[in-house]
Design an enzyme around this catalytic site. Structure first.
Site, PDB file in Angstrom:
ATOM      1  N   SER A 132     -69.930 -34.479  58.510  1.00  0.00           N
ATOM      2  CA  SER A 132     -69.089 -35.224  59.454  1.00  0.00           C
ATOM      3  C   SER A 132     -67.782 -35.629  58.790  1.00  0.00           C
ATOM      4  O   SER A 132     -67.730 -35.855  57.568  1.00  0.00           O
ATOM      5  CB  SER A 132     -69.864 -36.477  59.859  1.00  0.00           C
ATOM      6  OG  SER A 132     -69.020 -37.391  60.512  1.00  0.00           O
ATOM      7  N   TYR A 173     -75.118 -44.419  57.768  1.00  0.00           N
ATOM      8  CA  TYR A 173     -75.082 -43.059  58.338  1.00  0.00           C
ATOM      9  C   TYR A 173     -74.096 -42.184  57.559  1.00  0.00           C
ATOM     10  O   TYR A 173     -74.418 -41.069  57.139  1.00  0.00           O
ATOM     11  CB  TYR A 173     -74.692 -43.107  59.826  1.00  0.00           C
ATOM     12  CG  TYR A 173     -74.297 -41.751  60.365  1.00  0.00           C
ATOM     13  CD1 TYR A 173     -75.253 -40.757  60.573  1.00  0.00           C
ATOM     14  CD2 TYR A 173     -72.959 -41.437  60.647  1.00  0.00           C
ATOM     15  CE1 TYR A 173     -74.893 -39.495  61.035  1.00  0.00           C
ATOM     16  CE2 TYR A 173     -72.590 -40.180  61.107  1.00  0.00           C
ATOM     17  CZ  TYR A 173     -73.551 -39.219  61.302  1.00  0.00           C
ATOM     18  OH  TYR A 173     -73.184 -37.975  61.747  1.00  0.00           O
ATOM     19  N   LYS A 227     -74.642 -38.631  55.052  1.00  0.00           N
ATOM     20  CA  LYS A 227     -73.941 -37.340  55.106  1.00  0.00           C
ATOM     21  C   LYS A 227     -73.319 -37.023  53.740  1.00  0.00           C
ATOM     22  O   LYS A 227     -73.395 -35.907  53.247  1.00  0.00           O
ATOM     23  CB  LYS A 227     -72.857 -37.373  56.187  1.00  0.00           C
ATOM     24  CG  LYS A 227     -73.409 -37.429  57.600  1.00  0.00           C
ATOM     25  CD  LYS A 227     -74.198 -36.179  57.935  1.00  0.00           C
ATOM     26  CE  LYS A 227     -74.957 -36.291  59.225  1.00  0.00           C
ATOM     27  NZ  LYS A 227     -75.930 -35.224  59.441  1.00  0.00           N
TER      28      LYS A 227
HETATM   29  P1  NAD Z   1     -78.670 -35.275  68.335  1.00  0.00           P
HETATM   30  O1  NAD Z   1     -79.319 -36.563  68.045  1.00  0.00           O
HETATM   31  O2  NAD Z   1     -78.413 -34.912  69.746  1.00  0.00           O
HETATM   32  O3  NAD Z   1     -79.486 -34.075  67.647  1.00  0.00           O
HETATM   33  C1  NAD Z   1     -80.240 -34.247  66.476  1.00  0.00           C
HETATM   34  C2  NAD Z   1     -81.622 -33.689  66.751  1.00  0.00           C
HETATM   35  O4  NAD Z   1     -82.416 -33.800  65.565  1.00  0.00           O
HETATM   36  C3  NAD Z   1     -82.358 -34.416  67.855  1.00  0.00           C
HETATM   37  O5  NAD Z   1     -82.853 -33.489  68.786  1.00  0.00           O
HETATM   38  C4  NAD Z   1     -83.498 -35.144  67.125  1.00  0.00           C
HETATM   39  O6  NAD Z   1     -84.647 -35.260  67.943  1.00  0.00           O
HETATM   40  C5  NAD Z   1     -83.712 -34.244  65.921  1.00  0.00           C
HETATM   41  N1  NAD Z   1     -84.263 -34.880  64.723  1.00  0.00           N
HETATM   42  C6  NAD Z   1     -83.800 -35.964  64.055  1.00  0.00           C
HETATM   43  N2  NAD Z   1     -84.541 -36.197  62.967  1.00  0.00           N
HETATM   44  C7  NAD Z   1     -85.493 -35.224  62.928  1.00  0.00           C
HETATM   45  C8  NAD Z   1     -86.544 -34.909  62.031  1.00  0.00           C
HETATM   46  N3  NAD Z   1     -86.792 -35.654  60.935  1.00  0.00           N
HETATM   47  N4  NAD Z   1     -87.324 -33.843  62.305  1.00  0.00           N
HETATM   48  C9  NAD Z   1     -87.095 -33.078  63.409  1.00  0.00           C
HETATM   49  N5  NAD Z   1     -86.120 -33.323  64.280  1.00  0.00           N
HETATM   50  C10 NAD Z   1     -85.318 -34.386  64.042  1.00  0.00           C
HETATM   51  O7  NAD Z   1     -77.301 -35.239  67.498  1.00  0.00           O
HETATM   52  P2  NAD Z   1     -76.099 -34.198  67.564  1.00  0.00           P
HETATM   53  O8  NAD Z   1     -74.932 -34.915  68.120  1.00  0.00           O
HETATM   54  O9  NAD Z   1     -76.545 -32.933  68.157  1.00  0.00           O
HETATM   55  O10 NAD Z   1     -75.834 -34.030  66.011  1.00  0.00           O
HETATM   56  C11 NAD Z   1     -76.405 -32.982  65.252  1.00  0.00           C
HETATM   57  C12 NAD Z   1     -76.064 -33.178  63.796  1.00  0.00           C
HETATM   58  O11 NAD Z   1     -74.645 -33.223  63.654  1.00  0.00           O
HETATM   59  C13 NAD Z   1     -76.587 -34.501  63.210  1.00  0.00           C
HETATM   60  O12 NAD Z   1     -76.982 -34.262  61.891  1.00  0.00           O
HETATM   61  C14 NAD Z   1     -75.363 -35.405  63.255  1.00  0.00           C
HETATM   62  O13 NAD Z   1     -75.429 -36.397  62.285  1.00  0.00           O
HETATM   63  C15 NAD Z   1     -74.259 -34.410  62.969  1.00  0.00           C
HETATM   64  N6  NAD Z   1     -72.963 -34.854  63.501  1.00  0.00           N
HETATM   65  C16 NAD Z   1     -72.845 -35.218  64.812  1.00  0.00           C
HETATM   66  C17 NAD Z   1     -71.626 -35.672  65.286  1.00  0.00           C
HETATM   67  C18 NAD Z   1     -71.486 -36.114  66.730  1.00  0.00           C
HETATM   68  O14 NAD Z   1     -70.531 -36.818  67.040  1.00  0.00           O
HETATM   69  N7  NAD Z   1     -72.365 -35.724  67.635  1.00  0.00           N
HETATM   70  C19 NAD Z   1     -70.516 -35.742  64.434  1.00  0.00           C
HETATM   71  C20 NAD Z   1     -70.657 -35.341  63.103  1.00  0.00           C
HETATM   72  C21 NAD Z   1     -71.895 -34.897  62.642  1.00  0.00           C
HETATM   73  C1  UD1 Z   2     -67.795 -42.563  65.375  1.00  0.00           C
HETATM   74  C2  UD1 Z   2     -68.348 -43.080  64.096  1.00  0.00           C
HETATM   75  C3  UD1 Z   2     -68.386 -41.950  63.079  1.00  0.00           C
HETATM   76  C4  UD1 Z   2     -69.176 -40.769  63.627  1.00  0.00           C
HETATM   77  C5  UD1 Z   2     -68.565 -40.345  64.953  1.00  0.00           C
HETATM   78  C6  UD1 Z   2     -69.319 -39.230  65.627  1.00  0.00           C
HETATM   79  C7  UD1 Z   2     -67.828 -45.453  63.979  1.00  0.00           C
HETATM   80  C8  UD1 Z   2     -66.985 -46.505  63.309  1.00  0.00           C
HETATM   81  N1  UD1 Z   2     -67.557 -44.193  63.610  1.00  0.00           N
HETATM   82  O1  UD1 Z   2     -66.498 -42.073  65.127  1.00  0.00           O
HETATM   83  O2  UD1 Z   2     -68.978 -42.379  61.871  1.00  0.00           O
HETATM   84  O3  UD1 Z   2     -69.144 -39.677  62.729  1.00  0.00           O
HETATM   85  O4  UD1 Z   2     -68.550 -41.471  65.843  1.00  0.00           O
HETATM   86  O5  UD1 Z   2     -70.573 -39.669  66.045  1.00  0.00           O
HETATM   87  O6  UD1 Z   2     -68.701 -45.746  64.782  1.00  0.00           O
HETATM   88  N2  UD1 Z   2     -63.650 -46.171  71.638  1.00  0.00           N
HETATM   89  C9  UD1 Z   2     -63.316 -47.062  72.644  1.00  0.00           C
HETATM   90  N3  UD1 Z   2     -64.313 -47.504  73.464  1.00  0.00           N
HETATM   91  C10 UD1 Z   2     -65.612 -47.105  73.348  1.00  0.00           C
HETATM   92  C11 UD1 Z   2     -65.941 -46.195  72.314  1.00  0.00           C
HETATM   93  C12 UD1 Z   2     -64.931 -45.756  71.460  1.00  0.00           C
HETATM   94  O7  UD1 Z   2     -62.160 -47.451  72.791  1.00  0.00           O
HETATM   95  O8  UD1 Z   2     -66.475 -47.557  74.118  1.00  0.00           O
HETATM   96  C13 UD1 Z   2     -62.569 -45.640  70.771  1.00  0.00           C
HETATM   97  C14 UD1 Z   2     -62.750 -45.909  69.281  1.00  0.00           C
HETATM   98  O9  UD1 Z   2     -62.157 -47.123  68.918  1.00  0.00           O
HETATM   99  C15 UD1 Z   2     -62.041 -44.682  68.675  1.00  0.00           C
HETATM  100  C16 UD1 Z   2     -62.268 -43.581  69.708  1.00  0.00           C
HETATM  101  O10 UD1 Z   2     -62.575 -44.243  70.924  1.00  0.00           O
HETATM  102  O11 UD1 Z   2     -60.656 -44.921  68.591  1.00  0.00           O
HETATM  103  C17 UD1 Z   2     -63.418 -42.646  69.350  1.00  0.00           C
HETATM  104  O12 UD1 Z   2     -64.583 -43.415  69.084  1.00  0.00           O
HETATM  105  P1  UD1 Z   2     -66.020 -42.722  68.846  1.00  0.00           P
HETATM  106  O13 UD1 Z   2     -66.281 -41.759  69.939  1.00  0.00           O
HETATM  107  O14 UD1 Z   2     -67.010 -43.803  68.640  1.00  0.00           O
HETATM  108  O15 UD1 Z   2     -65.812 -41.860  67.528  1.00  0.00           O
HETATM  109  P2  UD1 Z   2     -65.286 -42.306  66.077  1.00  0.00           P
HETATM  110  O16 UD1 Z   2     -64.947 -43.740  66.029  1.00  0.00           O
HETATM  111  O17 UD1 Z   2     -64.253 -41.343  65.667  1.00  0.00           O
END
Ligand code: NAD
Ligand code: UD1
Length: 337
Positions: free
Chosen positions: A124, A149, A153
């Site tokens: 991330s 979190y 990562k």
């Molecule tokens: P998500 O929660 O929708 O998907 C994660 C999946 O992993 C879920 O289906 C959950 O049931 C499964 N899971 C968690 N722990 C497990 C375990 N121990 N064994 C088996 N299954 C398990 O999340 P996502 O948004 O699809 O994210 C996927 C990956 O990308 C995650 O590692 C997350 O941290 C990373 N990531 C997500 C974002 C985002 O904003 N969505 C941003 C950066 C990184």
């Molecule tokens: C957040 C997490 C980051 C994570 C990422 C993806 C925090 C501080 N950071 O990032 O670690 O990797 O999500 O899951 O939580 N916002 C609003 N109103 C809302 C929600 C968000 O104004 O209800 C604004 C935030 O202030 C920001 C932008 O929208 O400026 C995006 O927010 P968000 O979607 O939570 O993502 P990040 O903050 O980038």
């Protein structure tokens, strides 16, 4: 080739499975549904018109994982499984360190036993230090994470880097910026279990009437309109980035890191306006205090992924808003219980 997808029932995993199946890969999915629904797996099968093996198991379960590697000739692993809620990680750090670190270590051990050496890891942009200049390049400084979190990562990246150096793994670390959007069919999308923390699902749930109004966290940042700026990337583009990473993994050893973003910053109000356009009506919002820990601006340098992986994001925030709205309006309560 067969790709093992951990966390393949989740938001990004389900879209990536669909992309892989569409490009002719076989997939095997392991997920314990701790943050997802069997319905997502069912829909990926229906959309792709293909069957694949699904194992409801925890990645930390050595026996279950060993059985999966024994039953299938896995060529590459994409490790999505992990817990991802920033606020919850502050409340329950041990759960986050336990799940995210242990699953990564157990997975690497199982891969080693099975002679599988290619792994793509979901990292991330949160691993970058908050003091960096924008855009963030892969060489920007990491660490000083603001929550458990983010540290998981950061630590998993280090574990995998070390494993690549000494255990012969071929590792690709993908640092996602802000994934949004849904598959164009409206059949799969993001389905947060609780009140959304992230902006896009909150806007979508407000638009569909599940939330009263959006709180915009601060309008006094030094950004063009005063609201926070992020790099929002369509989840289907992100899915394609994983296929490019698999192809890279086939030909390279060691550990390499790539940003997956668009390189373009979008403010909270710009995203809100784009969503309103997709919905065709105003979405209520109020400006509130800043959210602690938020940066003013965060966006990616995308050259490395373009040059080395041959991948670039193609969809716009308007595509993402239209697709998210299709998903949210067709599935107001997500996948349901
Ligand atoms: P998500 O929660 O929708 O998907 C994660 C999946 O992993 C879920 O289906 C959950 O049931 C499964 N899971 C968690 N722990 C497990 C375990 N121990 N064994 C088996 N299954 C398990 O999340 P996502 O948004 O699809 O994210 C996927 C990956 O990308 C995650 O590692 C997350 O941290 C990373 N990531 C997500 C974002 C985002 O904003 N969505 C941003 C950066 C990184
Ligand atoms: C957040 C997490 C980051 C994570 C990422 C993806 C925090 C501080 N950071 O990032 O670690 O990797 O999500 O899951 O939580 N916002 C609003 N109103 C809302 C929600 C968000 O104004 O209800 C604004 C935030 O202030 C920001 C932008 O929208 O400026 C995006 O927010 P968000 O979607 O939570 O993502 P990040 O903050 O980038």
């Amino acid at each position: 080739m067969t790709v093992l997808v951990t966390g393949g029932a989740g938001y990004i995993g389900s879209h990536t499975c669909l992309e892989l199946l569409g490009q002719g890969y076989e997939v095997v999915v392991v997920d314990n549904f701790c943050n997802s629904s069997p319905e997502a797996v069912k829909r990926v099968k229906a959309l792709s018109g293909k069957e694949f093996e699904f194992y409801e198991a925890d990645v930390r379960d050595e026996k279950a994982l060993g059985d999966v590697f024994r039953r299938h000739d896995i060529g590459c692993v994409i490790h999505f499984a992990g817990l991802k809620a920033v606020g919850e990680s502050v409340q329950m750090p041990l759960r986050y360190y336990g799940n995210n670190l242990e699953s990564t270590i157990k997975l690497c051990e199982a891969m080693k036993r099975a002679g599988v050496n290619q792994i793509i890891f979901s990292s991330s942009a949160t691993v970058y230090n908050g003091e960096n200049a924008m855009p963030l390049t892969e060489a920007s400084r990491t660490g000083d994470c603001t929550n458990p979190y983010g540290w998981t990562k950061y630590m998993c990246e280090q574990i995998l880097r070390d494993a690549a150096a000494t255990e012969g793994l071929s590792v690709v670390l993908l640092r996602y910026f802000n994934p949004i959007g849904a598959h164009v069919s409206g059949q799969i999308g993001e389905d947060p279990a609780d009140i959304p923390n992230n902006l896009m699902p909150y806007i979508a749930q407000t638009a569909v009437g599940r939330r009263e109004y959006l709180r915009v966290f601060g309008s006094d940042y030094s950004t063009p309109d005063g609201t926070g700026v992020r790099d929002y990337i369509h989840v289907s583009d992100l899915a394609k980035g994983h296929v490019a990473a698999i192809q890279y993994c086939q030909k390279h050893t060691g550990c390499e890191v790539f940003n997956l973003g668009t390189g373009k910053g979008t403010s909270v109000l710009e995203l809100l306006r784009a969503f309103e356009k997709a919905v065709g009506k105003p979405i209520p919002y109020q400006i509130t205090e800043r959210r602690p820990g938020d940066l003013a601006t965060c966006y990616a340098a995308t050259e490395k992924a373009a040059e080395v992986l041959g991948w670039r994001a193609e969809k716009t925030i308007h595509d993402a808003c239209a697709d998210s709205w299709r998903w949210q309006s067709m599935n107001p309560m997500g996948y349901g219980k």
